[in-house]
Design a protein around this motif. Sequence first.
Motif, PDB file in Angstrom:
ATOM      1  N   ARG A 426      -6.264  -6.013  -3.373  1.00  0.00           N
ATOM      2  CA  ARG A 426      -6.183  -6.946  -2.262  1.00  0.00           C
ATOM      3  C   ARG A 426      -5.004  -7.889  -2.484  1.00  0.00           C
ATOM      4  O   ARG A 426      -4.676  -8.224  -3.615  1.00  0.00           O
ATOM      5  N   THR A 427      -4.364  -8.293  -1.400  1.00  0.00           N
ATOM      6  CA  THR A 427      -3.191  -9.164  -1.477  1.00  0.00           C
ATOM      7  C   THR A 427      -3.437 -10.458  -0.717  1.00  0.00           C
ATOM      8  O   THR A 427      -4.437 -10.599  -0.001  1.00  0.00           O
ATOM      9  N   ASP A 428      -2.495 -11.388  -0.850  1.00  0.00           N
ATOM     10  CA  ASP A 428      -2.653 -12.686  -0.178  1.00  0.00           C
ATOM     11  C   ASP A 428      -2.690 -12.558   1.335  1.00  0.00           C
ATOM     12  O   ASP A 428      -3.287 -13.399   2.017  1.00  0.00           O
ATOM     13  N   ASP A 429      -2.032 -11.522   1.879  1.00  0.00           N
ATOM     14  CA  ASP A 429      -2.035 -11.359   3.332  1.00  0.00           C
ATOM     15  C   ASP A 429      -3.244 -10.575   3.825  1.00  0.00           C
ATOM     16  O   ASP A 429      -3.305 -10.184   4.991  1.00  0.00           O
ATOM     17  N   GLY A 430      -4.223 -10.344   2.932  1.00  0.00           N
ATOM     18  CA  GLY A 430      -5.471  -9.727   3.343  1.00  0.00           C
ATOM     19  C   GLY A 430      -5.452  -8.220   3.409  1.00  0.00           C
ATOM     20  O   GLY A 430      -6.427  -7.602   3.851  1.00  0.00           O
ATOM     21  N   ASN A 431      -4.375  -7.596   2.972  1.00  0.00           N
ATOM     22  CA  ASN A 431      -4.269  -6.138   2.988  1.00  0.00           C
ATOM     23  C   ASN A 431      -4.553  -5.561   1.609  1.00  0.00           C
ATOM     24  O   ASN A 431      -4.611  -6.281   0.610  1.00  0.00           O
ATOM     25  N   SER A 432      -4.687  -4.246   1.578  1.00  0.00           N
ATOM     26  CA  SER A 432      -4.833  -3.530   0.322  1.00  0.00           C
ATOM     27  C   SER A 432      -3.521  -2.798   0.066  1.00  0.00           C
ATOM     28  O   SER A 432      -3.071  -2.021   0.903  1.00  0.00           O
ATOM     29  N   ARG A 433      -2.874  -3.086  -1.075  1.00  0.00           N
ATOM     30  CA  ARG A 433      -1.586  -2.458  -1.373  1.00  0.00           C
ATOM     31  C   ARG A 433      -1.596  -1.797  -2.736  1.00  0.00           C
ATOM     32  O   ARG A 433      -2.308  -2.216  -3.654  1.00  0.00           O
TER      33      ARG A 433
END
Length: 818
Positions: A426-433
Amino acid sequence: MNRLLIRKLLLTSALVSLPAVLVAQTGPQMIDLGTLAPGDPSQWSEAYSVTPDGRVIIGRSRTPDGDNRVYRWTAEEGMVDLGTLRSDGSGYSYTSWWGWWGHAERRGMTADGSVVVGEASTDDGTNRGFRWTEATGMVDLGSLRSDGLGYSYAHAVSEDGRLVAGTATAGSGDSRAALWHFNDPSMPASFVLTDLGSLRSDGTGWAGVYMLTADGTVAIGQSSTDDNRHRAFRWTEAAGMVDLGSLYSPTAGDSHVQAMSADGNVLAGDAQYASGSSRRAALWTFDSTSSASFEIVELGTLRSDGAGWAHVYGLTADGTVAVGHSDTDSGHYRAFRWTETTGMVDLGSLDGGDYSYAQAMSADGTVIAGYAHDATAYRAVLWRFAATSSSDFDLVSLGTLTTDGSGESEARMMTADARVVVGRSRTDDGNSRAFRWTEAEGMRDLGSLRSDGLGYSYAYHMTPDGSVIVGYADTDEERSRAFAWRGSMVDLENTAVQLQQTAAAIGAAAAQASFAAQTRLGTELDVHRDEVTTSSQGTAAAVDAAPARAPVALSIGAGLVRNGDVGTRGSVDLIAATALPGGYTLGGFVELGRATSTRGPVELDGPQVAGGISLRYRANADFSGLTWRVAAMAESGRADITRMALLPGTMAGTGNARITTAAASVEIGQGFATASGVVIPYARLSHARTTRAAYDEVAATGFPLSFDRHEDKATTLTLGVDSRMAVGPQGTLRLGAGVSHDLDRSTGTVHGTSAIPGFTSFDVAGPALENRTRLHLEASYSHRLAAGGAITGSAGIAQSPWSDKPSVGARVSYDIRF
């Protein structure tokens, strides 16, 4: 840009192998592999698997017609649609990229990527297996029916590509385990299809192969049985189809194999341990590859009462270490590691957590990657064991991609040496990368294909050294696109365009140097008492009508030449001439200059040193009558070359290369006296050759280019006229005009290699020739001073071979005679 041209850029291979060419870089970026519908941002693609050397990637993409197709991406061809088995080329295709235990295996292609297997649409409305090679194209694998129609599926291929395993429908309508043998090199599309049978005593029912050893000697699959269960089998040519039974009966219950050793003699998975019960982790050990005799061992569970379920998902190549998941007393599943010495070791979870999951294992089984739960979420972790035989381990959290350390992450793949771990977070922008973790760098965000680097990305597979990772990522159009990564990610199609622009601009620099050298061949100084001039465009000097010979003349000047498309060149020079008996003048010049050029994405800047020598004959001192001249010059300089990142998803790089030029010319003319001066028509033949040395980009970039030695040559005929006239008692005006035509000019094909997947070797045509025939105009005025000196100013305009914009030049000098 023509798609074929883009491919040929990606193309010309030598990927000196992708892992060898891609080097680490600062700043996460991705290589967009594009789609099978170039130019249509609404379409998608995914990359599923990459060969160990990184040279071949397979995946699926949407076509312009909306069909989902298998593609094969290589350095030689770019993204190539493997097509379908339908005669009109429509329909879809699919490759068995998927694997088990949380990461993709190369099930759908050989290790060198030369053979791809899968299934595709057919004219009879079914899906059938295919085997693809570059030589044969997509070969229909048929079925076990007498008419060859019906269904078949290709699930695995041996490393030499000669054996394909899967399922095929028989005349009874059942799907049966099948093996296709491609053994005749003289007939690469021909095969023998073998029905491997089933586990039912009457030979009916269904069966399928889904695993194959690298040498193709052992096949693993499942089959229906007499007790109407699904059981695993192991097939060899010597033993045939061997029923693996279950933990409570050799001929009853369910079983399933999830992993096997490299030789196929140790199998791991799960099997029913009692009638009506759930399945338990199991290990099957065969005496030899050819044997039908085996031992099945239950590995137990993590529950204190020995009840519950457990499954094995991973096995080391030698079959000594197994990894899986088990039921626990808390009711949550947890990862375990099993060896014969330690038994089943509970891998636990993070502080406050209840469950864990293992997804990858090092070659020796001492490091396991996966995820474990803490009090709030699951996190990517490593379990590090002291030795294969040890039950002691350290549990290390790899963190997340969020700045505050919150959110979920999981490790999905790991290199055999455990140096590189790949997963998602999970990333700060709410996505999974997707991320790539190493001990030195920690968890590194691989980014996405969006211009802001945000959005999602997902990694499916990587090379054995972890240098190349493939998967799919979000784009600005909110579509999934296949990517390849190593150290950085860039937009492949934009990079293809920019590479062509870069190579053309590098070629243009050499071509422009040849053009400038031919111009400077005309640099000349006449030895006269009253007047001396030189030309910014290089035509001959002027003189008044009543010259008096002097032995030596010097000119010290500064000039500037500019072309809006090509660049700017400033210089200072010293020109000298001395009179010889019989109407001859020996001349020469030395010039120090600095050229700055910007063309497309390339900037060149660097100092240059030039020098030349000439011999002029004039029949008469007033310039009338026959005149001829021979001249030669050479120039050398080292240019700093900057490749700018002008297009989205591309990156900059810098290098340094020596550029040398040699040129020579012969000229003949005839001077005619007029009332105000003299007019001299002339013809000049010149030849120039420019060489740029090979160079490598040296900037800190993940995808540097290497340019081979490059040469540009031009032979040009110029027809022109000079006119000279007195202006007052102290001035002389010279006007000149001419037309030049290239009799022969190389376009300067640019060769090189790069660290960009798909551009490992490129061969790009040089810049397009804008003006093969060109005009030039020039004027100069010389004002004589006392004591033999003169101030001369000149200006000129000339068409360029490589630009619609003309080159404009000016020069100011102080001239003196001795």
